[in-house]
Motif scaffolding. Structure first.
Motif, PDB file in Angstrom:
ATOM      1  N   GLU A 165       0.696  -1.170   0.027  1.00 16.42           N
ATOM      2  CA  GLU A 165      -0.002   0.165   0.151  1.00 16.42           C
ATOM      3  C   GLU A 165       0.862   1.347   0.212  1.00 16.42           C
ATOM      4  OE1 GLU A 165      -0.335  -2.698   1.603  1.00 16.42           O
ATOM      5  OE2 GLU A 165      -2.513  -3.248   1.713  1.00 16.42           O
ATOM      6  N   ASN A 211      -0.437  -7.585   5.222  1.00 14.81           N
ATOM      7  CA  ASN A 211      -1.518  -6.702   5.145  1.00 14.81           C
ATOM      8  C   ASN A 211      -1.626  -5.809   6.436  1.00 14.81           C
ATOM      9  OD1 ASN A 211      -2.206  -9.713   4.545  1.00 14.81           O
ATOM     10  ND2 ASN A 211      -3.812  -8.624   3.490  1.00 14.81           N
ATOM     11  N   TYR A 213      -3.364  -1.850   7.956  1.00 15.71           N
ATOM     12  CA  TYR A 213      -4.594  -0.866   8.040  1.00 15.71           C
ATOM     13  C   TYR A 213      -4.130   0.191   8.588  1.00 15.71           C
ATOM     14  CZ  TYR A 213      -4.517  -1.845  13.236  1.00 15.71           C
ATOM     15  OH  TYR A 213      -4.403  -1.872  14.446  1.00 15.71           O
ATOM     16  N   GLN A 214      -4.899   1.229   8.350  1.00 16.61           N
ATOM     17  CA  GLN A 214      -4.708   2.824   8.992  1.00 16.61           C
ATOM     18  C   GLN A 214      -5.512   2.893  10.055  1.00 16.61           C
ATOM     19  OE1 GLN A 214      -5.536   5.960   6.280  1.00 16.61           O
ATOM     20  NE2 GLN A 214      -3.386   6.754   6.692  1.00 16.61           N
ATOM     21  N   ARG A 224      -1.714  -5.798  10.101  1.00 16.16           N
ATOM     22  CA  ARG A 224      -2.983  -6.631  10.661  1.00 16.16           C
ATOM     23  C   ARG A 224      -2.809  -7.689  11.589  1.00 16.16           C
ATOM     24  NH1 ARG A 224      -7.803  -4.692   9.637  1.00 16.16           N
ATOM     25  NH2 ARG A 224      -8.138  -3.784   7.698  1.00 16.16           N
TER      26      ARG A 224
END
Ligand code: MG
Ligand code: MG
Length: 259
Positions: A165, A211, A213-214, A224
């Motif tokens: 990302e 993976n 996340y924000q 994650r």
């Protein structure tokens, strides 16, 4: 649009990036259990301003501080806090930016706090080495995908995963310019590299799954699965036979010189 830099502009970029390296060096003297991430942020801000530059991240898209400091399972963009205290066994990624003479510097290093496990140390060594493997491909005639592919192959072969990302980027009068420089990709694909291009290469490598996340703060990116992540970054000028690394880890205290 990729903005090519003149030799003179590359020297100005070197000045800004060397200051980032000196700032990381200054910070490395203070990294130990008990210090807060906000204290580190203040040390960096004062150091940068006393060297006739301004912090590059402060107020960038509303970011509230000088440094992005990301502990353990935080991947990048952690916000310094007076309540966040370094503890024995932590790993802490410090990402620093400056603006000097109108040009950005951008570099990051992941530090150990006290004694860390062998497992964590291996993650740091692998991530740091992968950065230099990627830099070996920062040559005229290669493509952006060659850099990403090299980093990805090196890290995945050792059981780690690559964050998708967030990516490296061109650096110049703006902090984030074209091209994007992913830490994964296919050989021979993406924009062609040529002299005059200046890019930040910055592998973000996870011990567990890739993976992320924000958080609700709109900034902090975490894994994650809660496992640790490492991040090393240099800003480099594309060379004909050798990449020119404009930032530096030379000022970082030898306590953190892991290879
Ligand atoms: Mg950075
Ligand atoms: Mg960067």
């Amino acid at each position: 649009m990729i903005v090519l830099k003149t030799k003179e502009e590359i020297e100005l970029l070197r000045e800004s990036n060397q200051l980032v390296g000196k700032t990381l060096g200054e910070l490395s003297k203070y990294i130990r259990p008990g210090i807060s991430t906000l204290q580190l942020d203040k040390i960096a801000e004062e150091f940068i301003r006393s060297n006739d530059a301004v912090p590059g991240f402060l107020n960038y898209n509303g970011f509230p501080n000088t440094l992005c400091i990301s502990l353990n399972d935080k991947v990048v963009h952690g916000i310094p806090s007076g309540r966040e205290i370094l503890r024995d066994g932590d790993v802490v990624s410090v990402d620093c930016g400056t603006v000097k003479n109108g040009f950005y510097g951008d570099s990051a290093y992941t530090f150990t706090v006290g004694e860390v496990s062998d497992e964590v140390m291996k993650l740091l060594v692998t991530t740091k080495t992968s950065l230099y493997k990627g830099i070996e491909k920062a040559l005229e005639g290669y493509r952006v995908g060659d850099i990403g592919n090299t980093i990805q192959q090196y890290c995945e072969a050792r059981g780690y995963t690559v964050v998708r990302e967030l990516v490296g980027h061109g650096v110049g009068r703006k902090m984030h310019e074209d091209p994007q420089v992913p830490n994964y990709g296919k050989r021979g694909q993406g924009p062609m590299l040529r002299e005059g291009m200046v890019i930040a290469i910055e592998p973000m490598i996870n011990m567990g799954k890739r993976n992320v996340y924000q958080e609700n703060d709109g900034w902090t990116v975490r894994t994650r699965d809660g496992k640790p992540s490492a991040h090393f970054e240099h800003t480099v000028a594309i060379g004909k036979n050798k990449a020119d690394i404009l930032s530096t880890f030379d000022y970082i205290d030898e306590r953190f010189n892991y290879n």
